[in-house]
Each structure stands twice: as C-alpha cells, then as structure tokens.
Design a protein around this motif. Sequence first.
Motif, PDB file in Angstrom:
ATOM      1  N   ASP A 662       6.318  20.226  -6.653  1.00 52.04           N
ATOM      2  CA  ASP A 662       6.215  19.034  -7.494  1.00 52.04           C
ATOM      3  C   ASP A 662       6.998  17.877  -6.887  1.00 52.04           C
ATOM      4  N   HIS A 665       5.425  16.564  -3.805  1.00 57.20           N
ATOM      5  CA  HIS A 665       4.224  15.816  -4.141  1.00 57.20           C
ATOM      6  C   HIS A 665       4.590  14.446  -4.703  1.00 57.20           C
ATOM      7  N   ARG A 668       6.129  12.294  -1.956  1.00 49.97           N
ATOM      8  CA  ARG A 668       5.245  11.941  -0.858  1.00 49.97           C
ATOM      9  C   ARG A 668       4.202  10.896  -1.268  1.00 49.97           C
ATOM     10  N   THR A 669       3.754  11.068  -2.493  1.00 54.86           N
ATOM     11  CA  THR A 669       2.675  10.165  -2.908  1.00 54.86           C
ATOM     12  C   THR A 669       3.089   8.683  -2.833  1.00 54.86           C
ATOM     13  N   THR A 672       3.554   7.700   0.710  1.00 53.83           N
ATOM     14  CA  THR A 672       2.298   7.529   1.417  1.00 53.83           C
ATOM     15  C   THR A 672       1.707   6.144   1.110  1.00 53.83           C
ATOM     16  N   VAL A 673       1.792   5.763  -0.166  1.00 52.61           N
ATOM     17  CA  VAL A 673       1.252   4.469  -0.568  1.00 52.61           C
ATOM     18  C   VAL A 673       1.966   3.349   0.184  1.00 52.61           C
ATOM     19  N   GLU A 676       1.003   3.521   3.814  1.00 51.92           N
ATOM     20  CA  GLU A 676      -0.390   3.208   4.063  1.00 51.92           C
ATOM     21  C   GLU A 676      -0.666   1.699   3.968  1.00 51.92           C
ATOM     22  N   TYR A 677      -0.168   1.099   2.879  1.00 52.61           N
ATOM     23  CA  TYR A 677      -0.473  -0.322   2.704  1.00 52.61           C
ATOM     24  C   TYR A 677       0.243  -1.181   3.730  1.00 52.61           C
ATOM     25  N   ALA A 679       0.786  -0.207   6.690  1.00 53.08           N
ATOM     26  CA  ALA A 679      -0.025  -0.061   7.891  1.00 53.08           C
ATOM     27  C   ALA A 679      -1.316  -0.883   7.781  1.00 53.08           C
ATOM     28  N   ILE A 680      -1.939  -0.874   6.567  1.00 55.25           N
ATOM     29  CA  ILE A 680      -3.189  -1.629   6.396  1.00 55.25           C
ATOM     30  C   ILE A 680      -2.965  -3.138   6.643  1.00 55.25           C
ATOM     31  N   ASP A 683      -2.206  -3.732  10.225  1.00 52.22           N
ATOM     32  CA  ASP A 683      -3.395  -3.597  11.057  1.00 52.22           C
ATOM     33  C   ASP A 683      -4.364  -4.791  10.867  1.00 52.22           C
ATOM     34  N   LEU A 685      -6.069  -5.590   8.216  1.00 53.84           N
ATOM     35  CA  LEU A 685      -7.246  -5.346   7.396  1.00 53.84           C
ATOM     36  C   LEU A 685      -7.293  -6.285   6.196  1.00 53.84           C
ATOM     37  N   ASN A 708      11.232   9.215   3.831  1.00 59.24           N
ATOM     38  CA  ASN A 708      10.439  10.447   3.849  1.00 59.24           C
ATOM     39  C   ASN A 708      11.235  11.586   4.500  1.00 59.24           C
TER      40      ASN A 708
ATOM     41  N   ASP B  11      -4.421   9.127  -7.533  1.00 60.70           N
ATOM     42  CA  ASP B  11      -3.569   7.982  -7.238  1.00 60.70           C
ATOM     43  C   ASP B  11      -4.451   6.858  -6.688  1.00 60.70           C
ATOM     44  N   ILE B  14      -3.664   5.314  -3.246  1.00 62.49           N
ATOM     45  CA  ILE B  14      -4.051   6.078  -2.073  1.00 62.49           C
ATOM     46  C   ILE B  14      -5.572   6.051  -1.903  1.00 62.49           C
ATOM     47  N   ARG B  21      -9.607   1.866   4.796  1.00 62.69           N
ATOM     48  CA  ARG B  21      -9.673   2.358   6.160  1.00 62.69           C
ATOM     49  C   ARG B  21     -11.113   2.770   6.560  1.00 62.69           C
ATOM     50  N   ARG B  55      -4.290  18.007  -5.728  1.00 63.82           N
ATOM     51  CA  ARG B  55      -3.585  18.070  -7.001  1.00 63.82           C
ATOM     52  C   ARG B  55      -3.956  16.873  -7.869  1.00 63.82           C
ATOM     53  N   ALA B  84      -0.994  16.373  -0.578  1.00 60.49           N
ATOM     54  CA  ALA B  84       0.435  16.147  -0.354  1.00 60.49           C
ATOM     55  C   ALA B  84       1.155  17.487  -0.128  1.00 60.49           C
ATOM     56  N   PRO B 106       2.020  12.438   4.114  1.00 58.36           N
ATOM     57  CA  PRO B 106       1.361  11.177   4.478  1.00 58.36           C
ATOM     58  C   PRO B 106       0.472  11.381   5.694  1.00 58.36           C
TER      59      PRO B 106
END
Lengths: 1014, 126
Positions: A662, A665, A668-669, A672-673, A676-677, A679-680, A683, A685, A708, B11, B14, B21, B55, B84, B106
């Motif tokens: 848990d 998760h 990380r979530t 990751t967001v 990711e953004y 990076a977007i 990049d 985009l 992380n 999410d 994400i 992408r 999940r 994840a 990630p």
Amino acid sequence: MDIHPKCEQERRRPRIGLVGALGPLERKVLLPVLAAAVAAIALVAVATWMIHDAQRERQLASESQLLAHAIADAEVRDPEALQGFIEKLGEDQRVNLVVAVTGDPPYVFASTRRGWIGRELSTLPPHEIGAELATTMRTRGDAMRLRPEDGVFACATPLDGEGAVVVHLDSSTFEAAALRSTLLLGVVATIAIVAFAATVVLAVRRTTTLRLARLARAFAAGADPPNPVEFRSARGDDEITALARAVAEAREREARDYAEIERLALVARHTTNAVIITDLARRIAWVNEGFTRLTGYSAAEAVGRVPGELLQSERTDPATIARMRRALDAHEPCRVEVLNRAKDGHEYWLDIEIQPLRDDRGAVTGFMAIEADVTAAVEAREAIAASERRQRLIVEGANLGTWEWNIATREVRFNERWCTMLGYAPGEVEPSVESWERLIHPDDRQAVQAALDEHFAGRTDFYRCEHRLRHRDGSTVWILDAGKVYERDESGKPLRMSGIHLDVTEGRVVEDARARLAEIVEGSEDAILGVALDGTVSSANAAVARLLGIPREEIVGATEARSIPAAERAFEHAALARIAAGDRAAQYESRRVRADGAEIEVSVSLSPVRDGAGALVGASKIVRDITERREKLELEKLAALLGRQNRSLEEMTARAHRFVDDVSHEFRTPLTVIKEYTAIVADGLGGPVTAQQAEWLQIVDVAAADLNQMVEDFLDSSKLRVGRLRVDRRPSSAELIVAGVRGMVARKAASRGIRVVERVEEGLVPVFADEEKVRRVVMNLVSNAIKFSPDGGTVELSARALPAGDICFSVSDQGPGLSPEDQSRLFERFRQLPNALAPSVKGFGLGLNIARQLVWLNLGRIWVESEPGRGATFSFTVPPADMRVVIERFFERLAEREDAGGAIAMLRIDPGDAEAGGAPIDAEQLRRVVVGATRPSDIVLPARGGRGLVVVGPTESTAVWTMRIEDSFRRHDIDGAHAPSISVAGFWMTPADTEAARDAIRESVLGAETVDAR
Amino acid sequence: MRDSVLVIDDDRGIAEALAIRLRAAGLDATTAASGARGLACARERRPDAVVLDVRMPELDGFEVHARMKREPALAEVPVVFVSANVQDSERQRALAGGAWAYLTKPYDAKEIVATVRAAIEERRRA
C-alpha cells in the motif's frame, strides 16, 4: 622252653601231655569207681561220660585254644600288665585257670577264680607245672583238682620264645562238684541200670564187654578210634552197636571239629577280620590284630570295655543295636550290619557275626564276634540302591519311555510307556528301530540323524534330540529322546545303545507360552522389575536398564535404593510392605534417578507375585516414564500455541506485506505523476520549453527521483526492522543520556537562535533502558520543539523522578501548542501505528511514531501536555533500575497490547560450569549474546544471585526461543562443556495465568522474600 | 486510421500522462478512470491495445483483463499492464493470464509507447 613241643602235641591230643602229668589223679578217681561199679554200670557210666565229655571237651578245647592264642596275641610282655590281663581273664566265670609262663627265669602267672597266684617256676620242668600248680592251689586251701576230664588245658604259642600261656577252662570246676555229679549220675544210673543190667549182662558177650572196656580205656587214653567197619563186624548187640556207632561218630565229629577249631584259631589270629571275645557282661576280653587294624584301638585299650560304647556312634542305627541286644540277651547268635566309628573318627560298616560262647553245661559265658569291614560293600550297595531308586523314580515319575537298541540287529526293546506315549499298546510296536524311524516327523529326521551320527562318532557324550513323532491318532508328540552307546566293538563301532523317551509336548506348549511371555516382558517399553519382598530386585527387563541408564547386572540383586530418590524411598518401601502384608496392587507416581543424575517422573504399578502354590514370593513393578508424557503434553500445548501464533504471524506478515504494498503504491503514484508531467513538459509536449524552464524542470525531476529513492530506502529499512530491532536495556543514568544529546541539540538550536535549558534533578536513581533509544527519543522531541519554537524561543529539557519510581524526561517548547482534539488524535494515531503512516497529522510525520515505538520498547510511556498558544510539553518515562518496577512495567505493557491474550514464557540461562574446566563466560558477554538473540519485546533481567539471566517474553514458543539462543551461543563460539544451560523456567497463558507468571518471574529475579514482602 | 489505445487507470493524472505520450507517438489514445468504465469503453471502441493499471477500486486490472478474455471481441486485444507494484507474483499472474507485457511505475514513457506499438504490430501480423 621245653614246654613247647608238649604243647604242640597237646593240640593234637588234648587229653595227654601236660594233662598227662595229672594221670595218677585220674586213676585215683577212676579206679575206685570202676572197681566199685559192676562192669555193666561202669560201661554205661563210661559211655555216658564219654559222650558228655566229648561234647564238653570239644567246646572247651576250642575256647581254651582261642583264649590261649588271645593271650599270646595280646603280646603282653610286661609282667604287671600281663598280671592285670590274666587277672581280668581269671574273673571270667568260665575260666578256671590261666597260667602264663614268661620271662627268664620263667615266671608263672596263674589266675584262678579264687584269686591270683604267682610264683617263680624256674626250676620246675614244664610237665610238672600242672602238679605244682595243683599243689600250690591246695596249699592255698583251694579244693581244686585239675583233671583232663574236668577241663581242657590249652597251650598257646610261645610268647616270643620266652614263655607260654596255658589256659584251663572247666565247666565242672571243682572236684567235689564233679564227684557229686558223677556219684549222682552213678546212683541214678545204677538204679536205672540195675534192672537193665540183667538183660545187658545176658546179652553182651564177654568178649564184647572186654572189647568195649578196652575201647573205653583206649578212648580214655586218647587212642585213635577203632575202625567203625571193624567195629560193626564185631557187634553183638544192636544197642551197643548204636551206642558205639554214636561214640565213633562223636569221635569223628570231634576230630573234624577239632580241625575246624584249629583252623578257626589260625583264622582268628591271622584273619583281616576283627575278632572280639567278650564276657557275659559284654566286656571285651580279647581282640585280635584285625580288631586293632579295623578300629584303631589296641587290645589294651579295648579290653574291659563294652564294644558298643567304644565303637558305636550316634549314627549307628538304633534298630540294629536293639536287635543285637535282644539277640545277645536271649543268648542267641546274630548277624548284623552296623555302622561303627574308629578311633580316628572315620566311620565304617561292619558285618558282625556274634556267637554266644557256652561252657560245657551249655551256659553262656560270653560272646565272640567276628567282624568284617564291609564299608566299601555297604557304600557301593547303597550307592547302587540309591542310583536304582533314583532311576526308578525318574523312569516312573517322569513318565519315561525307555529303549534298548541293538544297533547291529536293528532290534529295539521299547518299554510300555514308550508305546502308550504314542497311542500304541505295548505289543503293537514291533521291536525294531524302524518302528521309531517311521514315526519321526519328516522335518525332524535330518536333525535326529545328525544327533545320532554325532554320538556314534563319539563326538558327543550323549545322544540328545528333541523331535516330533506321529501319534497313532495322527497328532504330533514332542519327544525328548536321549541315550548313550554303552557297548562298542574294538573299532569303536557302536553295538548297543539305550535311552529314554520323554513326552515334552505339554512342556513345549507351556515353554512356548512362557517364552512368548518372556519376550513380551523383555521387549516391553515399560520398565518391568521383579522385586523380592525384602526389596531386592530379582529380575529386570531391558527397558529398566534403558530407563535408569544402569546396566542390568547392577540392578538385579541390589535394592532399588540407587534409583529411587531419597524422598520417595519411604513411600515406595511402604507400598511394597503393604503388598507383603497382602494388599492386591498399588499404583502411584514417583520419581527415579538415572545414572546420569537426571530425575524422571514415573508412574509405578506394583502387583504381588505368587508362586504356583499361591504363596506370595515378591512383587512386580512396572515403571513408566511419564516425564515424556508430561513433556509431550506441554509440547502439544506449545504446538497448539505455536500453530496459533504461526497463523497470527502469517496474518501479520500478510498484513505487513499489504501495508508495504500500500505504502509503495501510494508513494509511487504521486511520484510517478510528478515525474511524468515534468518529463512531458520538458519534452515539449505542452509547447516550447525555454532553456531556463528545462533547467528548473530538471531540478524537479531530480528532487522527485531523490524522493522516490528515499521512499524505497525507508520501506526497505522498515521491512528489515520488522522483529529485528535490538533492544539492549541496562542500568544507566538520566545525566548520561542528556549529556549524550547535548552537542547535537546545541547545533540544531543555534541554527534557529533557540535557547535550550537543561534541568536534570540531582540524585536520580539509575534507569533501566536502552540508552541509545532514549537518546533518539530525546533528540526527536528536541528537534520538534526547535522546529515549532518561535525564533529566539526557549526549549526546556528536564529529567525527574516520578512518585512511582520512573524517571520522566520532558521537552517543552513555546510553540503554537496543540488543541485537545489534536492531542487525542495524536495519541490515537500512535496506538494505531501500522495504519497511521499516512502523513495526515501535519508536522509530526514519522518522528513521533518512531519516538513512541522506542519509548514503548523501553517500557515507558509518552504523552503530551499542551494548550493552544501556550506551547507543548512532550514527556516520556523510563523505568528505574529496580527490577520490581521493571517487571511491573513489563506486565503493564503486555496488558496494553492489542493482542493481549497469548502466552508468556520465561527462560533461565545460567553460565556454564566453570569447574568443568576453562574460563566461565563473563556476565557481560552472556548478556550481550542473549540480548542479541531476543526480540525487542523480550526483556532480559539478571537472575536472582546475579550469575545467570532470566528472559521473559510474550507469545514465544520456548522451544524456538531456546533454539535461537543456543544458535546465538554457537555463533559466539560459546559451546561444548562450558555452554550456558538454558532451562524453561515457566510458561503461562495470559491473561489467566498472568498473576502466577508475575510471581514466578519476581521470584526468579528478586527472590522469594521479596515476593512475600509484596 | 490511426491505431487506437485505451488507457485504464484510476489515477487520472497518470492516465492522462500516458495518453499524452501515446498521442505524441501518433496513436489514438482514450482514457478510462476505472475498471468498469474501461471495460465499457473497450466494448464500444474496440481498441487495438489496452494499457491497464492493476490496482483499482472495485474492478481491478486482473478482473478487467479476465473479462476481456471471456469476450470474443476483446479476447485478442493485447494488454500492457502498468503497475505500481513490483512484486514478481503479480507480474507472473498477469503474464500467465495472457497479458502482452507487465511494466512498473514509475515508468519510462518511451518504453511504454514502444511496447504498445510492438503489441499492435504483432497482433496485426497474427
């Protein structure tokens, strides 16, 4: 001495010789009688006299001869001894005169019934001795006249050539008596014969009369008897003929008897047999050499004694003695076998033949016993009898069949039992070896043949074989067959053999049953003992030796004292005594000491043992080790607990895993967001990105990556810490702890311009805690205080004693404070730590959680006091180094656990025995090793007395625990003889047994008094 | 006509990032914020590939995948899991269930795009 040749002559012709010296005396008596009586009467008188004389003479001759020899044999040389001997002999009623001539010059000892005379006869020619004696006797007033007709003189062999013994035996001792009887006889005969005389005178021719008279004279003179044939031819009258014949026969008999006597005398002297002559009172008068040889008593020792007194022992059969007495009392001859004892004590068997000795009137004057040593014969006979008896008993009693086998002819004689044993009538079995061979069980034939061959070849002393034979009814009979070859030819080939045949079928069955029973007993896992009523162990099975660790041979024959602890002995003894007194059986629990000193719990079944007749002979004891049973019960209990714990552990692990999942998760979530953004955008985009923007976006990306990484690290370390945190509680002091954080606190405070005030009470008791963890908590609280303090504010760090004895550390700040809701939420969250990791309580994060956990591990509490706007004070406690308080805190902490139910176990760990060699483990080393092996929730306390340690922990299987600590010892190279001993000192289920656990732990750590004082 | 990809993730951030992408790579990407919606969307649009989170509340990724396999129209659609969770057991379960690939967050965006493209081409060849 010239008496010698005369004596030789005397033996042939007893009525002449020495006696001849008394010739005139004889004539003096005879002539008046002959002259006075008519020829017929004289004839009758002479005839009558002669018959009488012949008998008497025969007897007397033999007796006197024997006596004379006896005296000579007695070898009495000493005049005094000889005198005593003869005197003794003279006392005998039968002995008229005893004369011994001995010595140089010759000396005559003579004994008469009337007294003793002794005189030197050196000048006297031997043939005059008799006359001289007569004279001597007369001069002494003895009206004694010695005539050949009155008695018999016997002459013994010379006493070593120096003398001779003369014995005169007489039944009609005195002349007067002889005259009286002769006259009486004459008168009676005269009256009787006067009537008869006429006839006789008429009938008998003169020649016959003359011849008879001559014959009578010749007899009187000792001449050889006339030829009976010649005599018969001359007979004129039947009566006379008969008479004469009688006389002749008497003479013949006499001669024969005399030879017999002579022979007997020789025999008596030289025989190996013992010869005893006694008087009427059974006193020994004479014994021969054989007697001395046989009994060991010399003649001198024996004479005058009664044979029975001298020779018989208490082992002599009283019945035999009685029989002998009866016979002797009745003056009858008897022959007995009797057990006598020699002078040297050895016993021997005698065949005794006793003859009464009679005088010429037939009166018994004594006894002669001829005794032959038959010991060997008697013993042999008894041995044979006993052997035969035994054999008969065996054959009859054992119900034996017997057989005699002529091996050459194959003929076998079977006895009746042999046949009936197999269901046949005696006649039904053909007397051949095939009869037997046919019946042998096929499976046994080989063994039987082998046994026989072995015996035939001489390799066995006995043939012995147990085999099966077919009964007539088809059933099987087990036979014990045994025998022996008793005859072989020159080459050793067996010829004849005999043996016995015993039905052992029943025995086989019983034996099988017994054997099976014995196997069961022997193989039993229970220890089984046979105990005599005095407590001695008479038997023991293998399990006894196993149970006690004592070799069986040391158990059997001894009492059980070695294996029964002293405290139990009286009870067990009493139990056995009750069995001895007739109790049926007993069951009880007791203990035993093994050879290695270990004590084990046992249950005992005690039962009486009776023999076949029902008599109580002992008891059987079945001893069962119930230690294992108890341990097994505990193990089962533990296994159940372990199972429960495992399930709970699995759940916990699953929960932990889920939690970690848990967390990962959830972390990380968002990461990751962000990543990711970033990076977007970077990049392009979302549109063109300037270099400056790209650089800043790079910084975000790196920070996100760092974050992380931090999350990953945190989760990993968290995982690693599960159950692996080491807590090393030991006595320490508040001052030391505060001093340890002073530097760090100062740096942190300086960066914010905060003043830190320390206020540690003086004289605080030592604390019992893991110092490092207390410091981390203090540091954590101080950091928070600094963080929330306004610039230039003051943070206070204090330590003080609470009334309960605990030491309380407090950190106060002048920050914004917490509302009551926040406070309660804060503590609510603390209690639900695993689910409270989400950073919902802003500003406190993980620091307080960790602090709380560490305080908890130090058996303390943490709390906060605060009012909004007036700062906050975070406080926590640590127990003092007072074990009583420490134990209290431990139990309080247990009670607070969410999973309060479960178990508490206590181990006791003692350092290895220093006396066994090598250095003992030092207390600090022992503590470190044990602490390293325990879990954070366990507490390690010094055991009472200080040498060992007590480890108390919740919900831990003692077996696993023990194993882990042992492993730890091994890892630290503490092993072998000096390894500390670990024992399970207690195990309790909570909350039910919590009180008991608490008391036991207190007792182990503090001692009994302290517990009582509570 | 461009290849279509359905991104299912609870999410939204994400899901949208993935869609950005995929679109940048020339694919037609649609998003769904739950398993149920994703399944409905898949039935409606018949995507050439599905990018699926594991999940999710209610209907999780495995369940969505299993249901797709039971529907002939969707059974052959390649699925790329993006989770994840790094546990191996979950990866194996996904692949054993017929997933085309299992990637973890990630993630590397380029890897996802490449994997999805490869999946579509592979599917087309077969």
